[in-house]
Design a protein around this motif. Sequence first.
Motif, PDB file in Angstrom:
ATOM      1  N   SER A 490      -3.389   9.158  -5.360  1.00  0.00           N
ATOM      2  CA  SER A 490      -3.704   8.462  -4.121  1.00  0.00           C
ATOM      3  C   SER A 490      -2.413   7.826  -3.623  1.00  0.00           C
ATOM      4  CB  SER A 490      -4.761   7.381  -4.356  1.00  0.00           C
ATOM      5  OG  SER A 490      -4.793   6.460  -3.287  1.00  0.00           O
ATOM      6  N   SER A 491      -1.973   8.210  -2.422  1.00  0.00           N
ATOM      7  CA  SER A 491      -0.773   7.589  -1.851  1.00  0.00           C
ATOM      8  C   SER A 491      -0.956   6.090  -1.709  1.00  0.00           C
ATOM      9  CB  SER A 491      -0.455   8.205  -0.489  1.00  0.00           C
ATOM     10  OG  SER A 491      -0.263   9.594  -0.599  1.00  0.00           O
ATOM     11  N   CYS A 492      -2.194   5.678  -1.436  1.00  0.00           N
ATOM     12  CA  CYS A 492      -2.514   4.255  -1.301  1.00  0.00           C
ATOM     13  C   CYS A 492      -2.284   3.525  -2.624  1.00  0.00           C
ATOM     14  CB  CYS A 492      -3.963   4.134  -0.825  1.00  0.00           C
ATOM     15  SG  CYS A 492      -4.674   2.484  -0.884  1.00  0.00           S
ATOM     16  N   VAL A 493      -2.780   4.079  -3.726  1.00  0.00           N
ATOM     17  CA  VAL A 493      -2.552   3.470  -5.044  1.00  0.00           C
ATOM     18  C   VAL A 493      -1.058   3.427  -5.333  1.00  0.00           C
ATOM     19  CG1 VAL A 493      -2.880   3.771  -7.527  1.00  0.00           C
ATOM     20  CG2 VAL A 493      -4.814   4.088  -5.979  1.00  0.00           C
ATOM     21  N   ASN A 494      -0.350   4.512  -5.026  1.00  0.00           N
ATOM     22  CA  ASN A 494       1.088   4.547  -5.285  1.00  0.00           C
ATOM     23  C   ASN A 494       1.827   3.450  -4.532  1.00  0.00           C
ATOM     24  OD1 ASN A 494       0.881   6.685  -7.023  1.00  0.00           O
ATOM     25  ND2 ASN A 494       1.556   8.228  -5.557  1.00  0.00           N
ATOM     26  N   ARG A 495       1.446   3.193  -3.278  1.00  0.00           N
ATOM     27  CA  ARG A 495       2.110   2.136  -2.511  1.00  0.00           C
ATOM     28  C   ARG A 495       1.900   0.770  -3.154  1.00  0.00           C
ATOM     29  NH1 ARG A 495       0.537   5.494   1.815  1.00  0.00           N
ATOM     30  NH2 ARG A 495      -1.503   4.500   2.026  1.00  0.00           N
ATOM     31  N   TYR A 496       0.657   0.514  -3.557  1.00  0.00           N
ATOM     32  CA  TYR A 496       0.386  -0.780  -4.193  1.00  0.00           C
ATOM     33  C   TYR A 496       1.146  -0.916  -5.514  1.00  0.00           C
ATOM     34  CZ  TYR A 496      -3.391  -2.201  -1.022  1.00  0.00           C
ATOM     35  OH  TYR A 496      -4.122  -2.617   0.065  1.00  0.00           O
ATOM     36  N   GLU A 497       1.160   0.143  -6.308  1.00  0.00           N
ATOM     37  CA  GLU A 497       1.853   0.077  -7.596  1.00  0.00           C
ATOM     38  C   GLU A 497       3.357  -0.106  -7.386  1.00  0.00           C
ATOM     39  OE1 GLU A 497       0.871   3.405 -10.040  1.00  0.00           O
ATOM     40  OE2 GLU A 497      -1.184   2.710 -10.433  1.00  0.00           O
ATOM     41  N   SER A 498       3.924   0.594  -6.402  1.00  0.00           N
ATOM     42  CA  SER A 498       5.355   0.463  -6.135  1.00  0.00           C
ATOM     43  C   SER A 498       5.702  -0.969  -5.742  1.00  0.00           C
ATOM     44  CB  SER A 498       5.771   1.432  -5.027  1.00  0.00           C
ATOM     45  OG  SER A 498       5.615   2.773  -5.437  1.00  0.00           O
ATOM     46  N   SER A 499       4.927  -1.542  -4.835  1.00  0.00           N
ATOM     47  CA  SER A 499       5.193  -2.920  -4.409  1.00  0.00           C
ATOM     48  C   SER A 499       5.081  -3.891  -5.567  1.00  0.00           C
ATOM     49  CB  SER A 499       4.216  -3.321  -3.293  1.00  0.00           C
ATOM     50  OG  SER A 499       4.428  -2.572  -2.132  1.00  0.00           O
ATOM     51  N   TYR A 500       4.098  -3.653  -6.393  1.00  0.00           N
ATOM     52  CA  TYR A 500       3.882  -4.547  -7.538  1.00  0.00           C
ATOM     53  C   TYR A 500       5.030  -4.442  -8.540  1.00  0.00           C
ATOM     54  CZ  TYR A 500       2.005  -6.135 -12.004  1.00  0.00           C
ATOM     55  OH  TYR A 500       1.846  -6.746 -13.216  1.00  0.00           O
ATOM     56  N   PHE A 501       5.408  -3.223  -8.910  1.00  0.00           N
ATOM     57  CA  PHE A 501       6.477  -3.055  -9.898  1.00  0.00           C
ATOM     58  C   PHE A 501       7.812  -3.574  -9.362  1.00  0.00           C
ATOM     59  CE2 PHE A 501       4.019   0.440 -12.171  1.00  0.00           C
ATOM     60  CZ  PHE A 501       3.909  -0.269 -13.356  1.00  0.00           C
ATOM     61  N   ILE A 502       8.074  -3.386  -8.076  1.00  0.00           N
ATOM     62  CA  ILE A 502       9.383  -3.724  -7.532  1.00  0.00           C
ATOM     63  C   ILE A 502       9.515  -5.210  -7.238  1.00  0.00           C
ATOM     64  CG2 ILE A 502      10.894  -3.377  -5.525  1.00  0.00           C
ATOM     65  CD1 ILE A 502       9.888  -0.422  -5.558  1.00  0.00           C
ATOM     66  N   ASP A 503       8.520  -5.811  -6.562  1.00  0.00           N
ATOM     67  CA  ASP A 503       8.687  -7.223  -6.188  1.00  0.00           C
ATOM     68  C   ASP A 503       7.521  -8.115  -6.580  1.00  0.00           C
ATOM     69  OD1 ASP A 503       6.674  -6.771  -4.283  1.00  0.00           O
ATOM     70  OD2 ASP A 503       8.108  -6.418  -2.669  1.00  0.00           O
ATOM     71  N   GLY A 504       6.558  -7.590  -7.339  1.00  0.00           N
ATOM     72  CA  GLY A 504       5.492  -8.446  -7.848  1.00  0.00           C
ATOM     73  C   GLY A 504       4.346  -8.672  -6.903  1.00  0.00           C
ATOM     74  N   THR A 505       4.295  -7.964  -5.782  1.00  0.00           N
ATOM     75  CA  THR A 505       3.241  -8.179  -4.805  1.00  0.00           C
ATOM     76  C   THR A 505       1.955  -7.496  -5.245  1.00  0.00           C
ATOM     77  OG1 THR A 505       4.874  -8.250  -3.027  1.00  0.00           O
ATOM     78  CG2 THR A 505       2.577  -7.913  -2.397  1.00  0.00           C
ATOM     79  N   LEU A 506       0.897  -8.278  -5.368  1.00  0.00           N
ATOM     80  CA  LEU A 506      -0.405  -7.743  -5.740  1.00  0.00           C
ATOM     81  C   LEU A 506      -1.160  -7.239  -4.514  1.00  0.00           C
ATOM     82  CD1 LEU A 506      -1.662 -10.457  -8.244  1.00  0.00           C
ATOM     83  CD2 LEU A 506      -1.264  -8.057  -8.798  1.00  0.00           C
ATOM     84  N   PRO A 507      -2.064  -6.258  -4.687  1.00  0.00           N
ATOM     85  CA  PRO A 507      -2.962  -5.888  -3.590  1.00  0.00           C
ATOM     86  C   PRO A 507      -3.861  -7.068  -3.223  1.00  0.00           C
ATOM     87  CG  PRO A 507      -3.060  -4.285  -5.385  1.00  0.00           C
ATOM     88  CD  PRO A 507      -2.317  -5.468  -5.896  1.00  0.00           C
ATOM     89  N   PRO A 508      -4.406  -7.095  -2.007  1.00  0.00           N
ATOM     90  CA  PRO A 508      -5.386  -8.121  -1.673  1.00  0.00           C
ATOM     91  C   PRO A 508      -6.593  -8.029  -2.598  1.00  0.00           C
ATOM     92  CG  PRO A 508      -4.688  -6.911   0.289  1.00  0.00           C
ATOM     93  CD  PRO A 508      -4.163  -6.166  -0.897  1.00  0.00           C
ATOM     94  N   ALA A 509      -7.242  -9.139  -2.841  1.00  0.00           N
ATOM     95  CA  ALA A 509      -8.457  -9.136  -3.653  1.00  0.00           C
ATOM     96  C   ALA A 509      -9.485  -8.191  -3.029  1.00  0.00           C
ATOM     97  CB  ALA A 509      -9.028 -10.541  -3.765  1.00  0.00           C
ATOM     98  N   GLY A 510     -10.089  -7.348  -3.856  1.00  0.00           N
ATOM     99  CA  GLY A 510     -11.100  -6.414  -3.374  1.00  0.00           C
ATOM    100  C   GLY A 510     -10.549  -5.172  -2.713  1.00  0.00           C
TER     101      GLY A 510
END
Length: 582
Positions: A490-510
């Motif tokens: 999922s490109s969407c999952v990949n974007r969230y994982e990339s942001s998280y690994f690189i700068d610590g940004t979590l997806p919004p709750a839910g």
Amino acid sequence: MHISAPVAGRRGCAAAMAAAVISTVLTGPEPAAAGGTPTPSVPAPQLDWRRCVQGSQFDCATAKVPLDHGSPGGRTIELAVVRRKATGPGRRIGTLFFNPGGPGGPGTVQMPQNYEFFPREVRERFDIVSWDPRGVGNSTAVNCFDSPGQADAWVAGRPAGLPVGEQQRTAWIAAYKDLARRCRQRDPELLRHVSTTDTARDLDQLRQAVGDPQLSYLGISYGTFLGATYANLFPGKVRAMVLDSNIDPQAWTNHASEEEPRLTTFLRMGSDRGAAAVLDEFLALCGSTTTARCAFSAGSPKATRDKFDQLMGRLREHPVGTWTYGRTVGDVVPGLYNVHPGWTDLAGRLQNLWQGRVPEPSPPPPAPPVPHPNPYTGEEQAAAVFCGDSPNPRDPGAYHALEEASATRAGDAGRFWTWATVGCASWPAVAADAYRGPWNKPTAHPVLLVGTTYDPATPYSGAQAMAEELADARLLTHNGYGHTALLNPSSCVNRYESSYFIDGTLPPAGATCRQDTPPFLEPKPQGGVATGGGALAGGDTSGSKGRNHAVVRERREVRAPTGRALREAFERALEAVKPWKP
């Protein structure tokens, strides 16, 4: 025993984050080990990196670690390690450790095979490192046979897939008793020191060896339990941790109970019901399309389900060559792990069987550029970890009653998952160091969990349970099919994982995401996976709009039952079959 996602392009065995920048650097020893006492200080191993083979882009090394971390001056064992350096010159953040699951997945093989599935930004910014866990593959391995021929003879001596009928059940149980006897004679000391806890301590040794003050980690399937164990043994060392396709840690440990378990691990996890739901979706989606897209289609969901039931009934009485009912069920459930091309290939095999033809074997994936791409990974390697860690019924005679009870709620998939753990009934060792909780120690940074709604091995309820157990975790829902979002992209999952690994940004709750390409359609290059394109560039990050939405069938809300509800439902089913004594 394996429940990991399969190697890319191949079916699996009978077994891949406070919206704030990660900046805190914690150093110093952890205050306590699994039993509440400090682990003796052990110097980090030296990693002498070298090209795995001439022309390879992967580096290999061997790490020496103590067999028993509580006695670091004793016997040592070797861990085979592999690395792909960050591809972005001057932009490297650190090292991302990857565990491919199993238990028993050889990371030195599976990371190179699946490297292109990691988001491009992650590959640019991190060295990606994996290893064969202790007891597995190219590391100091559990091997209970004197020769490959002897191991092949053992496999050939038991029914394929799962046993059917009293005679086959007797042969199946006898085979695993024989395996236990062989393993007891070979290296009993090693068997007691291949637990998840031992491997978590190895992982912290490897973290120190690469010079990272805190751990960045991606674990899929069984790798989620390894990650949760590490997070609670070394909570201050967690920089970023993604756990994809989660195991409920309470189900794995039987709630840390000292009593004899009545259910197997996978029945406690609800793997049988999860696989049944995915199989039902497979048949419904197959029946909703043409035979050009799904060879097994009978023109409608109901007709295709009926066709499958008829095929299973026919195979019980009249196998097609060596394809018995048991072998076919043992092929169907792992065949659901990877949607592309797994579901299309599975439909083709089922159609061949329907027409009385022996299916052609799937071609193996290309060998990765490593020195030993096909290490021995016999069933005893998974069993050594699984049976030593996770309680299962010790009475082999209990499994038939459990099978029948599971079949009442999960059909053929219930039979598969019941027999997957019978080797533990006679397994000769218990882990000397097994962490059994608590699971809620506050970590230095939050953990990101990814749960797929239709997963045939680790149901979505496991991700929900992990979110409840960990002290600080955010659950990202992947609306899709298959085992792990890493290998069902999922490109969407990949974007969230990339942001998280690189700068610590979590997806919004839910937050929710959708699979890029639904079953029985040709995968289209997209995002950071098939094309190597930017996983952070454009597109839907909520899973609720954009082109992903256009190609995915109507979303179904998943209301996963709680662990207690699963157990109560199973107890009711169990009462309907012949009683047994644990």
